[in-house]
Write a protein that holds these residues in place. Structure first.
Motif, PDB file in Angstrom:
ATOM      1  N   ALA A  29       0.827  -1.214   0.000  1.00 19.31           N
ATOM      2  CA  ALA A  29       0.000   0.000   0.000  1.00 19.31           C
ATOM      3  C   ALA A  29       0.860   1.262   0.000  1.00 19.31           C
ATOM      4  N   LEU A  30       2.087   1.179   0.508  1.00 22.95           N
ATOM      5  CA  LEU A  30       2.962   2.342   0.559  1.00 22.95           C
ATOM      6  C   LEU A  30       3.600   2.651  -0.795  1.00 22.95           C
ATOM      7  N   GLU A  31       3.583   1.711  -1.696  1.00 17.05           N
ATOM      8  CA  GLU A  31       4.163   1.928  -3.014  1.00 17.05           C
ATOM      9  C   GLU A  31       3.070   2.308  -3.999  1.00 17.05           C
ATOM     10  N   MET A  32       3.213   3.474  -4.596  1.00 21.65           N
ATOM     11  CA  MET A  32       2.216   3.958  -5.545  1.00 21.65           C
ATOM     12  C   MET A  32       2.904   4.674  -6.686  1.00 21.65           C
ATOM     13  N   THR A  33       2.231   4.711  -7.802  1.00 15.94           N
ATOM     14  CA  THR A  33       2.697   5.545  -8.898  1.00 15.94           C
ATOM     15  C   THR A  33       2.332   6.987  -8.562  1.00 15.94           C
ATOM     16  N   ARG A  34       2.886   7.919  -9.323  1.00 13.45           N
ATOM     17  CA  ARG A  34       2.523   9.324  -9.101  1.00 13.45           C
ATOM     18  C   ARG A  34       1.028   9.527  -9.327  1.00 13.45           C
ATOM     19  N   GLN A  35       0.480   8.880 -10.333  1.00 15.07           N
ATOM     20  CA  GLN A  35      -0.948   9.016 -10.623  1.00 15.07           C
ATOM     21  C   GLN A  35      -1.786   8.467  -9.471  1.00 15.07           C
ATOM     22  N   GLU A  36      -1.421   7.296  -8.942  1.00 12.53           N
ATOM     23  CA  GLU A  36      -2.164   6.722  -7.820  1.00 12.53           C
ATOM     24  C   GLU A  36      -2.090   7.620  -6.595  1.00 12.53           C
ATOM     25  N   THR A  44      -6.828  16.666  -8.818  1.00 14.76           N
ATOM     26  CA  THR A  44      -6.951  16.434 -10.259  1.00 14.76           C
ATOM     27  C   THR A  44      -5.684  16.893 -10.987  1.00 14.76           C
ATOM     28  N   GLN A  45      -5.515  16.381 -12.199  1.00 15.34           N
ATOM     29  CA  GLN A  45      -4.403  16.850 -13.026  1.00 15.34           C
ATOM     30  C   GLN A  45      -4.546  18.341 -13.300  1.00 15.34           C
ATOM     31  N   LYS A  46      -5.764  18.796 -13.451  1.00  8.41           N
ATOM     32  CA  LYS A  46      -5.992  20.222 -13.703  1.00  8.41           C
ATOM     33  C   LYS A  46      -5.521  21.066 -12.525  1.00  8.41           C
ATOM     34  N   ASN A  58       0.864  18.261 -19.752  1.00  5.79           N
ATOM     35  CA  ASN A  58       2.204  18.122 -19.170  1.00  5.79           C
ATOM     36  C   ASN A  58       2.157  17.366 -17.852  1.00  5.79           C
ATOM     37  N   VAL A  59       1.095  17.541 -17.086  1.00  8.24           N
ATOM     38  CA  VAL A  59       0.943  16.779 -15.835  1.00  8.24           C
ATOM     39  C   VAL A  59       0.822  15.294 -16.167  1.00  8.24           C
ATOM     40  N   SER A  60       0.051  14.990 -17.183  1.00 16.28           N
ATOM     41  CA  SER A  60      -0.090  13.603 -17.608  1.00 16.28           C
ATOM     42  C   SER A  60       1.270  13.015 -17.992  1.00 16.28           C
ATOM     43  N   ARG A  61       2.079  13.782 -18.707  1.00 17.12           N
ATOM     44  CA  ARG A  61       3.410  13.313 -19.107  1.00 17.12           C
ATOM     45  C   ARG A  61       4.312  13.110 -17.890  1.00 17.12           C
ATOM     46  N   LEU A  68      12.560  11.122 -14.248  1.00 19.38           N
ATOM     47  CA  LEU A  68      12.046  12.450 -13.941  1.00 19.38           C
ATOM     48  C   LEU A  68      13.082  13.225 -13.132  1.00 19.38           C
ATOM     49  N   MET A  69      13.272  14.486 -13.440  1.00 20.10           N
ATOM     50  CA  MET A  69      14.185  15.313 -12.653  1.00 20.10           C
ATOM     51  C   MET A  69      13.616  15.468 -11.243  1.00 20.10           C
ATOM     52  N   LEU A  70      14.495  15.468 -10.261  1.00 21.68           N
ATOM     53  CA  LEU A  70      14.050  15.618  -8.868  1.00 21.68           C
ATOM     54  C   LEU A  70      13.323  16.939  -8.651  1.00 21.68           C
ATOM     55  N   SER A  71      13.767  18.003  -9.308  1.00 23.13           N
ATOM     56  CA  SER A  71      13.110  19.298  -9.139  1.00 23.13           C
ATOM     57  C   SER A  71      11.670  19.251  -9.652  1.00 23.13           C
ATOM     58  N   THR A  72      11.438  18.526 -10.742  1.00 19.34           N
ATOM     59  CA  THR A  72      10.084  18.379 -11.275  1.00 19.34           C
ATOM     60  C   THR A  72       9.228  17.556 -10.323  1.00 19.34           C
ATOM     61  N   LEU A  73       9.782  16.465  -9.824  1.00 16.71           N
ATOM     62  CA  LEU A  73       9.052  15.625  -8.882  1.00 16.71           C
ATOM     63  C   LEU A  73       8.726  16.397  -7.606  1.00 16.71           C
ATOM     64  N   ARG A  74       9.694  17.179  -7.115  1.00 12.23           N
ATOM     65  CA  ARG A  74       9.458  17.977  -5.910  1.00 12.23           C
ATOM     66  C   ARG A  74       8.309  18.956  -6.122  1.00 12.23           C
ATOM     67  N   LYS A  75       8.306  19.648  -7.245  1.00 14.38           N
ATOM     68  CA  LYS A  75       7.232  20.605  -7.534  1.00 14.38           C
ATOM     69  C   LYS A  75       5.882  19.895  -7.632  1.00 14.38           C
ATOM     70  N   TYR A  76       5.869  18.716  -8.227  1.00 12.36           N
ATOM     71  CA  TYR A  76       4.650  17.917  -8.366  1.00 12.36           C
ATOM     72  C   TYR A  76       4.108  17.542  -6.987  1.00 12.36           C
ATOM     73  N   ILE A  77       4.991  17.090  -6.093  1.00 11.69           N
ATOM     74  CA  ILE A  77       4.583  16.702  -4.739  1.00 11.69           C
ATOM     75  C   ILE A  77       4.122  17.922  -3.947  1.00 11.69           C
TER      76      ILE A  77
END
Length: 108
Positions: A29-36, A44-46, A58-61, A68-77
């Motif tokens: 349960a602790l392992e998830m994709t970014r989408q999950e 929402t992606q929006k 771009n969110v979908s991509r 993925l660059m860490l800076s992009t992942l950090r901003k996403y989180i």
């Protein structure tokens, strides 16, 4: 010939088997994709796109990329209200949280 893991587990007391299965379920349960993760957070992606000032495509991509660059992942989180932490795990020690990745640095 040696025994398989399933065979070894079947030899354990039922209570121990249940504990192992419960812990296995917790770890899965602790392992998830970014989408999950986004869906579990009910974002929402929006909404992510608006926060990051990018379009929804771009969110979908970002969610589909495997590299993925860490800076992009950090901003996403951060867009979901979280904080990214990088943890190094070694078999012979406790997990170690690495610093210098979670915070955005301004280089001017």
């Amino acid at each position: 010939m040696g025994k398989t893991l399933k065979e070894k587990l079947k030899e354990l007391p039922l209570e121990r088997q249940e504990k192992i299965q419960n812990r296995t379920n917790e770890l899965i349960a602790l392992e998830m994709t970014r989408q999950e993760l986004r869906q579990k957070r009910k974002v929402t992606q929006k909404q992510i796109a608006e926060c990051l000032r990018i379009d929804q495509g771009n969110v979908s991509r970002i969610e589909q990329r495997t590299d993925l660059m860490l800076s992009t992942l950090r901003k996403y989180i951060v867009a979901m209200g979280g904080d990214l932490q990088i943890v190094a795990v070694f078999p012979d020690s406790d997990p170690i949280t690495l610093i210098g990745f979670s915070e955005e640095t301004s280089e001017t």
